[in-house]
Design a protein around this motif. Structure first.
Motif, PDB file in Angstrom:
ATOM      1  N   MET B   1      46.071  47.383  54.983  1.00 41.67           N
ATOM      2  CA  MET B   1      46.883  48.022  53.961  1.00 41.67           C
ATOM      3  C   MET B   1      47.214  49.441  54.378  1.00 41.67           C
ATOM      4  O   MET B   1      46.369  50.142  54.909  1.00 41.67           O
ATOM      5  CB  MET B   1      46.101  48.063  52.656  1.00 41.67           C
ATOM      6  N   THR B  11      44.466  46.651  42.310  1.00 47.53           N
ATOM      7  CA  THR B  11      45.580  45.941  42.919  1.00 47.53           C
ATOM      8  C   THR B  11      46.006  44.774  42.045  1.00 47.53           C
ATOM      9  O   THR B  11      46.891  44.038  42.398  1.00 47.53           O
ATOM     10  CB  THR B  11      45.229  45.422  44.322  1.00 47.53           C
ATOM     11  N   GLU B  12      45.315  44.555  40.913  1.00 45.27           N
ATOM     12  CA  GLU B  12      45.756  43.521  39.988  1.00 45.27           C
ATOM     13  C   GLU B  12      47.188  43.855  39.578  1.00 45.27           C
ATOM     14  O   GLU B  12      47.533  45.020  39.413  1.00 45.27           O
ATOM     15  CB  GLU B  12      44.897  43.522  38.720  1.00 45.27           C
ATOM     16  N   ASP B 146      51.019  32.884  37.509  1.00 45.98           N
ATOM     17  CA  ASP B 146      51.991  32.780  38.595  1.00 45.98           C
ATOM     18  C   ASP B 146      51.618  31.700  39.595  1.00 45.98           C
ATOM     19  O   ASP B 146      52.470  31.087  40.214  1.00 45.98           O
ATOM     20  CB  ASP B 146      52.078  34.110  39.352  1.00 45.98           C
ATOM     21  N   GLU B 147      50.327  31.512  39.771  1.00 41.73           N
ATOM     22  CA  GLU B 147      49.861  30.571  40.781  1.00 41.73           C
ATOM     23  C   GLU B 147      49.652  29.175  40.199  1.00 41.73           C
ATOM     24  O   GLU B 147      49.702  28.182  40.897  1.00 41.73           O
ATOM     25  CB  GLU B 147      48.509  31.044  41.330  1.00 41.73           C
ATOM     26  N   THR B 257      44.690  36.648  42.535  1.00 41.23           N
ATOM     27  CA  THR B 257      45.487  36.667  43.759  1.00 41.23           C
ATOM     28  C   THR B 257      45.223  37.939  44.526  1.00 41.23           C
ATOM     29  O   THR B 257      45.464  38.011  45.707  1.00 41.23           O
ATOM     30  CB  THR B 257      47.003  36.616  43.468  1.00 41.23           C
ATOM     31  N   HIS B 258      44.742  38.945  43.831  1.00 42.33           N
ATOM     32  CA  HIS B 258      44.465  40.181  44.535  1.00 42.33           C
ATOM     33  C   HIS B 258      42.992  40.472  44.566  1.00 42.33           C
ATOM     34  O   HIS B 258      42.575  41.560  44.854  1.00 42.33           O
ATOM     35  CB  HIS B 258      45.257  41.325  43.921  1.00 42.33           C
ATOM     36  N   GLY B 259      42.182  39.499  44.220  1.00 47.39           N
ATOM     37  CA  GLY B 259      40.759  39.647  44.443  1.00 47.39           C
ATOM     38  C   GLY B 259      40.491  39.222  45.863  1.00 47.39           C
ATOM     39  O   GLY B 259      41.373  39.211  46.705  1.00 47.39           O
ATOM     40  N   ALA B 260      39.256  38.840  46.122  1.00 44.84           N
ATOM     41  CA  ALA B 260      38.924  38.422  47.478  1.00 44.84           C
ATOM     42  C   ALA B 260      39.656  37.127  47.804  1.00 44.84           C
ATOM     43  O   ALA B 260      39.764  36.244  46.959  1.00 44.84           O
ATOM     44  CB  ALA B 260      37.433  38.227  47.584  1.00 44.84           C
ATOM     45  N   TRP B 261      40.174  37.034  48.990  1.00 42.54           N
ATOM     46  CA  TRP B 261      40.875  35.813  49.405  1.00 42.54           C
ATOM     47  C   TRP B 261      39.862  34.785  49.838  1.00 42.54           C
ATOM     48  O   TRP B 261      38.983  35.069  50.655  1.00 42.54           O
ATOM     49  CB  TRP B 261      41.828  36.105  50.557  1.00 42.54           C
ATOM     50  N   ASN B 262      40.001  33.584  49.250  1.00 37.63           N
ATOM     51  CA  ASN B 262      39.051  32.534  49.548  1.00 37.63           C
ATOM     52  C   ASN B 262      39.279  32.002  50.948  1.00 37.63           C
ATOM     53  O   ASN B 262      40.288  31.379  51.213  1.00 37.63           O
ATOM     54  CB  ASN B 262      39.311  31.423  48.536  1.00 37.63           C
ATOM     55  N   SER B 263      38.338  32.227  51.836  1.00 41.37           N
ATOM     56  CA  SER B 263      38.525  31.744  53.200  1.00 41.37           C
ATOM     57  C   SER B 263      38.342  30.249  53.259  1.00 41.37           C
ATOM     58  O   SER B 263      37.720  29.715  54.073  1.00 41.37           O
ATOM     59  CB  SER B 263      37.545  32.421  54.132  1.00 41.37           C
TER      60      SER B 263
END
Lengths: 456, 263
Positions: B1, B11-12, B146-147, B257-263
């Motif tokens: 970033m 970032t929400e 949104d998702e 969507t702006h929390g941790a991205w699930n790997s």
């Protein structure tokens, strides 16, 4: 007095119970190309139609909601879909700043990058990749993901995860290094074992354990339940199979693309001195305790052979646990040439990186390591409850995150923030230890080394 | 970033205020997509009413999607006969020969549909479960409208929606033979939630021109007949299905969507 028949029978039954548990938990996956090759039935090239381990491992791990992990290319598609619908500013940082995370785990060489830039998807180097990797590459080649492709470097990458014990470093290495990298890159994994604990157990059903040739060893399973006995087991009760090596270079000729290997260190350090030009003293030849070389020092020799000997060039990831013990701050010029070994590490790493060697280093602290390896390292993974290093620390450069960011996004185990220079992204992964139910420790020991150490 | 990190980063997305009933937020977002934003994730894609439709099939498909996402109330503003060719309205919905009049008509429709959407919102209110933060920190805000790919945050509605869409796609291309037609009618039970008109198959085979049009995969005229059949016979039962279907709540959006991205 000898035990009665019934008590002997009872202890036999309990041992059986432990073994039974292990066999159920660690039932080996024997259908893959790598498994069949090491089983010795056919040559590597004749097995080219068989699936790779990386294509199935992720399906065997469960997400936190109890479903299997989704294929990585699907996760990527959902990232770009969100960006398409709500605009790029609204997309997840993982997508907006691909150099923070995607660049670290998707490995490309320059030829592949070239083909993707020109969208030559039917080129052999793209079309003949295993399906999970091919789909990731195809995703990269889409026009909408051009920025991601541009951000991709070539050659190996290096990730350094740091935290206090118990905050998820090992589970990160298991899931990202052992599940996702083999899936995305058909990566070969070298998990450099320390004898105290086998931290790669979640991956054991897919792993070949590399054993030093001619060295006597013992393996014990010690259940945490005190009513169950400690049982002496075979390595293959847990791991899929074994391969013997005479020295580090020899192992490089025996491993195959896409294979996962747990490497037991050689207590005799054969071949290590020639590779590193530094002293290694096995316990049996030492005259005083300080002379005995720690087993972890074999890692220096493995890195050297991977960097120079060109026996194996397929993308490989090396996992180094307790990295701060391996490359300590202010290494001494002692009986074991620690200084020479540590100072040689970044040099060899630089060479190996160009030959597709990646690293995942795990350590408690970043500050207490030598600055050479620190300078070479590009990605850092900061775990929960862990302060990011200070920018003033030499070899770190800019640190884009602070403690309040960590507290907000790496707020529980299984989450972390990955960062490089100015870019960072929060990520999370599932708990890999839920794959098996055995509770306890499995340890490997070298009885002759221990005897020799006791004698000193 | 590249942006600097302010204290207590957020970032929400600072979008609309959210209710404590995430399914309502999802419904609200679904309706926005119908009227203004469109939805490319859906198959076939939803084109927003405001922008008009590229062809008759997309108009039909929108009508069907709107049925699901307004609990059938789209009917209060656009009745099935309005969707018939030569009704005067359908032509305004298509972008083929777009003029200011069409744009105006569509804008009025969007405005009128607002009430129908509200009615659906009110009816659905009771069925949307309320969620508040629990000890584990799982919150209602973990659902991301949104998702979310389940309309109304109910997988049953997604199934209904995709079942109906698939039935229309099959109908659009016509049928190979009588057996294929029979199977299609048989399969209508699910997407109509069992509200299929009685004796539908008898009615079809009892009308030779209709039967012929359904089995004719080539001629344009047959396609028009099939369109009329879809609007007049199939759509009313689809709308009834949307009114009568109940379904359990479940989200498929990891939300943050702006929390941790699930790997």
């Amino acid at each position: 007095m000898s035990k009665s028949f019934s008590s002997r029978e009872k202890s036999r039954r309990k041992k059986q119970e432990v073994l039974q548990r292990l066999h159920e938990d660690f039932e080996p996956w024997e259908k893959s190309r790598q498994a069949r090759y090491h089983a010795g039935s056919k040559s590597w090239s004749r097995l080219s139609n068989v699936h790779n381990d990386g294509e199935v491992i992720f399906r065997q791990f469960e997400n936190n909601d109890g479903n299997g992990l989704k294929p990585f290319h699907k996760k990527l598609k959902s990232l770009s879909r969100t960006a398409r619908i709500s605009g790029k500013e609204e997309a997840h940082p993982v997508y907006r700043y691909p150099s923070a995370y995607l660049d670290a785990i998707i490995h490309l060489d320059d030829a592949e990058k070239w083909a993707l830039e020109e969208r030559r998807l039917d080129d052999d180097i793209i079309a003949e990749q295993p399906a999970p990797r091919r789909k990731v590459l195809e995703w990269l080649a889409r026009p909408e993901n051009e920025d991601v492709l541009m951000a991709m470097g070539d050659g190996g990458t290096d990730l350094w995860a740091h935290s206090e014990p118990g905050e998820g470093k090992t589970s990160f290495a298991n899931v990202i290094g052992g599940v996702r990298m083999p899936e995305i890159n058909n990566e070969t994994l070298l998990w450099m074992l320390t004898l105290d604990e086998l931290e790669c157990l979640p991956l054991a059903p897919f792993m070949t354990i590399a054993v030093p040739e001619g060295v006597e060893y013992e393996v014990h399973a010690k259940p945490r339940n005190p009513t169950l006995p400690t049982v002496e087991i075979e390595l293959t009760d847990v791991f899929r199979d074994t391969v013997e090596y005479s020295d580090p270079r020899d192992l490089m000729t025996k491993i195959v693309p896409g294979g996962l290997y747990a490497v037991l260190p050689d207590p005799l350090f054969r071949g290590c001195e020639q590779l590193t030009r530094a002293t290694y003293t096995p316990a049996r030849y030492a005259e005083e305790p300080a002379e005995v070389t720690p087993l972890r020092d074999v890692n220096f020799a493995f890195l050297e052979t991977r960097a120079k000997d060109d026996e194996f060039l397929h993308p490989t990831t090396m996992i180094n646990d307790e990295f701060s013990d391996l490359v300590p701050l202010n290494p001494e010029a002692d009986e074991n040439d620690t200084n020479r070994k540590v100072k040689g590490w970044p040099v060899a790493q630089g060479k190996a990186r160009k030959k597709n060697l990646s690293m995942i280093n795990l350590s408690h602290s970043i500050a207490r390591c030598d600055e050479g390896p620190r300078e070479k390292n590009r990605w850092f993974v900061t775990m929960p409850n862990t302060p990011p290093p200070a920018s003033s620390l030499s070899g770190i450069g800019n640190v884009p995150i602070n403690m309040s960011y960590i507290n907000k996004f790496a707020d529980r185990k299984g989450r972390a923030v990955i960062w490089r220079n100015d870019n960072f992204a929060p990520i999370q992964w599932p708990n890999p230890y839920r794959r098996y139910r055995f509770r306890g420790e499995i340890s490997v020991s070298y009885p002759r080394r221990e005897e020799a150490l006791d004698a000193l | 970033m590249t942006e600097p990190v302010p204290e207590g980063v957020t970032t929400e997305s600072e979008s609309q205020p959210r209710t404590t009933r995430p399914a309502l937020d999802v419904l609200d977002r679904d309706q926005d997509r119908l009227l203004y934003d469109g939805d490319l994730r859906r198959e076939p894609p939803i084109q927003p009413l405001g922008d008009g439709f590229d062809n008759a099939f997309l108009a039909l498909s929108w009508y069907q999607a709107a049925g699901v996402r307004t609990l059938g109330h789209v009917e209060r503003v656009i009745e099935p006969p309005d969707m018939m060719p030569m009704s005067g309205l359908l032509e305004k919905l298509l972008t083929v020969d777009d003029d200011r009049q069409s744009v105006y008509v569509r804008r009025r429709l969007v405005e009128q549909l607002d009430d129908a959407c509200d009615l659906a919102y009110r009816q659905f209110r009771e069925r949307a479960g309320e969620r508040v933060e629990d000890a584990e920190g799982e919150t209602w805000s973990d659902v991301d409208p949104d998702e979310e790919s389940n309309p109304l945050m109910r997988p049953a509605f997604r199934q209904l929606d995709s079942g109906q869409a698939a039935a229309l796609i099959d109908l659009w291309s016509g049928f190979e033979d009588r057996e294929a037609l029979g199977r299609w009618v048989r399969k209508l039970s699910a997407p109509t939630n069992g509200e299929k008109p009685e004796g539908l198959l008898d009615e079809i085979v009892g009308s030779p021109p209709l039967l012929e049009a359904l089995l004719n995969q080539r001629d344009q005229e047959a396609k028009v007949t099939r369109y009329r059949f879809a609007v007049a016979v199939v759509m009313p039962s689809f709308l009834t299905a949307a009114r009568t279907l109940n379904g359990g709540e479940r989200t498929d959006s990891s939300g943050a969507t702006h929390g941790a991205w699930n790997s």
